[in-house]
Design an enzyme around this catalytic site. Structure first.
Site, PDB file in Angstrom:
ATOM      1  N   TYR A 139      12.549  -3.017   6.089  1.00 34.99           N
ATOM      2  CA  TYR A 139      11.469  -3.910   5.654  1.00 34.99           C
ATOM      3  C   TYR A 139      11.582  -5.287   6.299  1.00 34.99           C
ATOM      4  O   TYR A 139      10.557  -5.947   6.541  1.00 34.99           O
ATOM      5  CB  TYR A 139      11.389  -3.996   4.126  1.00 34.99           C
ATOM      6  CG  TYR A 139      10.728  -2.748   3.584  1.00 34.99           C
ATOM      7  CD1 TYR A 139       9.347  -2.641   3.552  1.00 34.99           C
ATOM      8  CD2 TYR A 139      11.490  -1.644   3.203  1.00 34.99           C
ATOM      9  CE1 TYR A 139       8.736  -1.470   3.141  1.00 34.99           C
ATOM     10  CE2 TYR A 139      10.895  -0.471   2.786  1.00 34.99           C
ATOM     11  CZ  TYR A 139       9.517  -0.388   2.760  1.00 34.99           C
ATOM     12  OH  TYR A 139       8.916   0.778   2.364  1.00 34.99           O
ATOM     13  N   ARG A 161       9.705  -4.757   9.445  1.00 31.58           N
ATOM     14  CA  ARG A 161       8.258  -4.690   9.215  1.00 31.58           C
ATOM     15  C   ARG A 161       7.713  -6.081   8.873  1.00 31.58           C
ATOM     16  O   ARG A 161       6.641  -6.473   9.335  1.00 31.58           O
ATOM     17  CB  ARG A 161       7.914  -3.732   8.060  1.00 31.58           C
ATOM     18  CG  ARG A 161       8.481  -2.343   8.171  1.00 31.58           C
ATOM     19  CD  ARG A 161       7.729  -1.426   9.070  1.00 31.58           C
ATOM     20  NE  ARG A 161       6.310  -1.293   8.780  1.00 31.58           N
ATOM     21  CZ  ARG A 161       5.480  -0.568   9.522  1.00 31.58           C
ATOM     22  NH1 ARG A 161       5.928   0.067  10.584  1.00 31.58           N
ATOM     23  NH2 ARG A 161       4.207  -0.489   9.221  1.00 31.58           N
ATOM     24  N   HIS A 199      -0.714  -1.955  -3.372  1.00 35.55           N
ATOM     25  CA  HIS A 199       0.590  -1.438  -2.953  1.00 35.55           C
ATOM     26  C   HIS A 199       1.593  -2.551  -2.644  1.00 35.55           C
ATOM     27  O   HIS A 199       2.581  -2.321  -1.942  1.00 35.55           O
ATOM     28  CB  HIS A 199       0.434  -0.518  -1.732  1.00 35.55           C
ATOM     29  CG  HIS A 199      -0.234   0.783  -2.065  1.00 35.55           C
ATOM     30  ND1 HIS A 199      -0.818   1.605  -1.123  1.00 35.55           N
ATOM     31  CD2 HIS A 199      -0.430   1.406  -3.261  1.00 35.55           C
ATOM     32  CE1 HIS A 199      -1.331   2.665  -1.730  1.00 35.55           C
ATOM     33  NE2 HIS A 199      -1.118   2.570  -3.020  1.00 35.55           N
ATOM     34  N   CYS A 241      17.463 -15.242  -5.564  1.00 35.57           N
ATOM     35  CA  CYS A 241      16.080 -15.373  -6.043  1.00 35.57           C
ATOM     36  C   CYS A 241      15.790 -16.849  -6.291  1.00 35.57           C
ATOM     37  O   CYS A 241      16.575 -17.523  -6.945  1.00 35.57           O
ATOM     38  CB  CYS A 241      15.933 -14.561  -7.327  1.00 35.57           C
ATOM     39  SG  CYS A 241      14.465 -14.971  -8.297  1.00 35.57           S
ATOM     40  N   GLY A 278     -11.564   2.698   6.262  1.00 40.01           N
ATOM     41  CA  GLY A 278     -10.320   2.998   6.967  1.00 40.01           C
ATOM     42  C   GLY A 278      -9.248   3.660   6.128  1.00 40.01           C
ATOM     43  O   GLY A 278      -8.064   3.450   6.345  1.00 40.01           O
ATOM     44  N   SER A 336      -8.343   7.544   4.048  1.00 41.48           N
ATOM     45  CA  SER A 336      -8.770   8.944   3.992  1.00 41.48           C
ATOM     46  C   SER A 336      -9.555   9.238   2.722  1.00 41.48           C
ATOM     47  O   SER A 336     -10.404  10.121   2.696  1.00 41.48           O
ATOM     48  CB  SER A 336      -7.559   9.870   4.065  1.00 41.48           C
ATOM     49  OG  SER A 336      -6.865   9.859   2.835  1.00 41.48           O
ATOM     50  N   ASN A 392     -15.245   4.943   8.376  1.00 42.18           N
ATOM     51  CA  ASN A 392     -13.962   5.511   8.788  1.00 42.18           C
ATOM     52  C   ASN A 392     -14.009   5.913  10.253  1.00 42.18           C
ATOM     53  O   ASN A 392     -15.075   6.175  10.809  1.00 42.18           O
ATOM     54  CB  ASN A 392     -13.644   6.739   7.927  1.00 42.18           C
ATOM     55  CG  ASN A 392     -12.163   6.859   7.617  1.00 42.18           C
ATOM     56  OD1 ASN A 392     -11.342   6.134   8.172  1.00 42.18           O
ATOM     57  ND2 ASN A 392     -11.828   7.780   6.741  1.00 42.18           N
ATOM     58  N   LEU A 393     -12.842   5.968  10.863  1.00 41.45           N
ATOM     59  CA  LEU A 393     -12.764   6.351  12.268  1.00 41.45           C
ATOM     60  C   LEU A 393     -13.220   7.791  12.469  1.00 41.45           C
ATOM     61  O   LEU A 393     -13.936   8.119  13.407  1.00 41.45           O
ATOM     62  CB  LEU A 393     -11.329   6.162  12.772  1.00 41.45           C
ATOM     63  CG  LEU A 393     -11.100   6.332  14.276  1.00 41.45           C
ATOM     64  CD1 LEU A 393     -11.980   5.370  15.077  1.00 41.45           C
ATOM     65  CD2 LEU A 393      -9.629   6.103  14.613  1.00 41.45           C
ATOM     66  N   GLU A 394     -12.779   8.651  11.565  1.00 37.00           N
ATOM     67  CA  GLU A 394     -13.200  10.046  11.664  1.00 37.00           C
ATOM     68  C   GLU A 394     -13.434  10.613  10.262  1.00 37.00           C
ATOM     69  O   GLU A 394     -12.958  10.069   9.273  1.00 37.00           O
ATOM     70  CB  GLU A 394     -12.146  10.870  12.402  1.00 37.00           C
ATOM     71  CG  GLU A 394     -10.755  10.691  11.857  1.00 37.00           C
ATOM     72  CD  GLU A 394      -9.691  11.203  12.825  1.00 37.00           C
ATOM     73  OE1 GLU A 394      -8.565  11.452  12.382  1.00 37.00           O
ATOM     74  OE2 GLU A 394     -10.013  11.379  14.030  1.00 37.00           O
TER      75      GLU A 394
HETATM   76 ZN   LIG Z   1      15.121 -13.736 -10.166  1.00 40.13          ZN
END
Ligand SMILES: [Zn+2]
Length: 234
Positions: free
Chosen positions: A56, A59, A109, A136, A175, A177, A201-203
């Site tokens: 991550y 990413r 998400h 944190c 975009g 499914s 959508n693309l397809e």
């Molecule tokens: Zn915390």
């Protein structure tokens, strides 16, 4: 055609793909040579937290080098100019909707640029790596994890999404499914409520059959054209 006042939009990987952000689906089931079970499940994190945090971190660093595309910009323009209710529900964990200027965005998400403290449950904006277990900002405990919903975890704010859908006059899926829950549930829910549904959508996807109308092509072409249409007719 009834007057459209409230719009709910669902966006998925197809919107960010043209900005160079891939997903495990587009990458053939592998993300940077890793299996989804290893890097995108709570079990994978428990088994090898270093692997998951590094993944991550990579990413998170990568998305900060990407730019919003014409689809993000068109939706930001719609957000700015649309006087009715609007909710952009996104499955994407990048911040490209926001960087394009959109404000009414819900990340079902989670977000790459947040860290979630499993000790105090506070989410903090985060752009740096997590591999060295930084404390944190809220409680000082070294218990931060990516604020991304993994497979087997509950997507965020489903009640808010369904509440917006109940008030919507139009549901648009871009975009994605539309074949995978809970996204598939949104279009079916919209249909049950008698709300018109549109897919960009693309397809053609497995979910296409559920929509009243499907337009096929790249998001960077379809979305600006649709936004022009909606704002022009408003
Ligand atoms: Zn915390």
């Amino acid at each position: 055609m009834p007057i459209i006042k409230n719009i709910v939009i669902l966006t998925g990987a197809g919107v960010s793909a043209e900005s160079g952000i891939d997903t495990f689906r587009s990458a053939g089931g592998l993300w940077e040579q890793h299996r989804v079970e290893d890097v995108a499940t709570p079990e994978g994190f428990a088994r090898d937290p270093d692997l998951v945090l590094r993944f991550y971190d990579m990413r998170r660093a990568a998305i900060q080098t990407k730019e919003p595309n014409a689809a993000h910009r068109a939706l930001a323009r719609l957000d700015a100019e649309w006087s009715g209710e609007l909710l952009i529900v996104t499955q994407n964990v990048d911040d490209l909707h926001e960087r394009a200027g959109a404000r009414r965005v819900l990340h079902m998400h989670g977000e790459h640029l947040n860290a979630w403290c499993t000790a105090c449950d506070v989410r903090s904006p985060w752009t740096a790596p997590l591999i060295d277990r930084p404390p944190c900002p809220a409680c000082g405990t070294s218990a931060l994890r990516p604020d991304v919903v993994w497979f087997g975890e509950m997507p965020y704010r489903m009640d808010d999404i369904y509440a917006a859908l109940r008030e919507a006059d139009l549901f648009v899926s871009i975009g994605t499914s539309g074949a995978v829950y809970p996204a598939a549930g949104f279009v079916r829910g919209a249909r049950d409520l008698g709300i018109p549904t549109l897919e960009l959508n693309l397809e053609r996807s497995q979910g296409s059959a559920w929509f009243d109308q499907t337009r096929l092509g790249p998001a960077t072409e379809l979305v600006p054209a649709w936004v022009d249409e909606v704002l022009g007719g408003a």
